[in-house]
Design a protein around this motif. Structure first.
Motif, mmCIF file in Angstrom:
data_model
loop_
_atom_site.group_PDB
_atom_site.id
_atom_site.type_symbol
_atom_site.label_atom_id
_atom_site.label_comp_id
_atom_site.label_asym_id
_atom_site.label_seq_id
_atom_site.Cartn_x
_atom_site.Cartn_y
_atom_site.Cartn_z
ATOM 1 N N GLY A 48 0.793 -1.235 0.000
ATOM 2 C CA GLY A 48 0.000 0.000 0.000
ATOM 3 C C GLY A 48 0.816 1.271 0.000
ATOM 4 O O GLY A 48 0.260 2.363 0.092
ATOM 5 N N GLN A 49 2.131 1.159 -0.102
ATOM 6 C CA GLN A 49 2.989 2.336 -0.108
ATOM 7 C C GLN A 49 2.956 3.062 -1.445
ATOM 8 O O GLN A 49 3.172 4.264 -1.497
ATOM 9 C CB GLN A 49 4.431 1.946 0.232
ATOM 10 C CG GLN A 49 4.602 1.424 1.631
ATOM 11 C CD GLN A 49 4.323 2.489 2.667
ATOM 12 O OE1 GLN A 49 4.724 3.634 2.522
ATOM 13 N NE2 GLN A 49 3.605 2.111 3.705
ATOM 14 N N VAL A 50 2.718 2.332 -2.511
ATOM 15 C CA VAL A 50 2.648 2.910 -3.856
ATOM 16 C C VAL A 50 1.267 2.631 -4.406
ATOM 17 O O VAL A 50 0.772 1.512 -4.337
ATOM 18 C CB VAL A 50 3.722 2.304 -4.791
ATOM 19 C CG1 VAL A 50 3.532 2.773 -6.215
ATOM 20 C CG2 VAL A 50 5.103 2.645 -4.293
ATOM 21 N N LYS A 51 0.644 3.673 -4.936
ATOM 22 C CA LYS A 51 -0.673 3.514 -5.551
ATOM 23 C C LYS A 51 -0.585 4.045 -6.968
ATOM 24 O O LYS A 51 0.202 4.935 -7.265
ATOM 25 C CB LYS A 51 -1.721 4.279 -4.764
ATOM 26 C CG LYS A 51 -1.886 3.723 -3.375
ATOM 27 C CD LYS A 51 -2.927 4.444 -2.606
ATOM 28 C CE LYS A 51 -2.991 3.786 -1.234
ATOM 29 N NZ LYS A 51 -3.792 4.472 -0.313
ATOM 30 N N PHE A 52 -1.383 3.492 -7.838
ATOM 31 C CA PHE A 52 -1.419 3.973 -9.209
ATOM 32 C C PHE A 52 -2.866 4.106 -9.638
ATOM 33 O O PHE A 52 -3.754 3.448 -9.106
ATOM 34 C CB PHE A 52 -0.619 3.082 -10.156
ATOM 35 C CG PHE A 52 -1.040 1.647 -10.174
ATOM 36 C CD1 PHE A 52 -1.947 1.189 -11.102
ATOM 37 C CD2 PHE A 52 -0.521 0.748 -9.258
ATOM 38 C CE1 PHE A 52 -2.341 -0.137 -11.119
ATOM 39 C CE2 PHE A 52 -0.900 -0.580 -9.272
ATOM 40 C CZ PHE A 52 -1.810 -1.016 -10.203
ATOM 41 N N VAL A 53 -3.091 4.969 -10.573
ATOM 42 C CA VAL A 53 -4.437 5.260 -11.047
ATOM 43 C C VAL A 53 -4.618 4.629 -12.416
ATOM 44 O O VAL A 53 -3.778 4.803 -13.295
ATOM 45 C CB VAL A 53 -4.665 6.783 -11.143
ATOM 46 C CG1 VAL A 53 -6.041 7.094 -11.695
ATOM 47 C CG2 VAL A 53 -4.459 7.431 -9.783
ATOM 48 N N VAL A 54 -5.706 3.905 -12.578
ATOM 49 C CA VAL A 54 -6.035 3.325 -13.870
ATOM 50 C C VAL A 54 -6.929 4.342 -14.576
ATOM 51 O O VAL A 54 -8.032 4.624 -14.110
ATOM 52 C CB VAL A 54 -6.768 1.980 -13.720
ATOM 53 C CG1 VAL A 54 -7.149 1.417 -15.074
ATOM 54 C CG2 VAL A 54 -5.907 1.006 -12.931
#
Length: 67
Positions: A48-54
């Motif tokens: 959960g440290q890195v999130k990305f947006v689709v």
């Protein structure tokens, strides 16, 4: 796990982008057992440290349906 990560393809794309950042000199956000950028990126996403947006893609109308 985030519902967006259920799709393996989006997870791989996100991890690949983060791995490129790590290879370019970005500091890892977590302590990982692995030294490989790809594995570190996967661990960061799953923790959960890195999130990305689709991005939402807009469907273009079919030429036949317009005529």
């Amino acid at each position: 796990m985030d519902p967006k990560l259920v799709n393996k393809y989006s997870l791989v794309k996100g991890a690949a982008r983060r791995a490129r950042q790590l290879q370019s000199g970005a500091a890892p956000l977590i302590a990982s057992k692995s030294m490989k950028a790809c594995r570190v990126a996967q661990d960061e996403i799953l923790s959960g440290q890195v999130k990305f947006v689709v991005p939402k893609t807009e469907l273009k109308p079919d030429i036949e349906s317009v005529l």
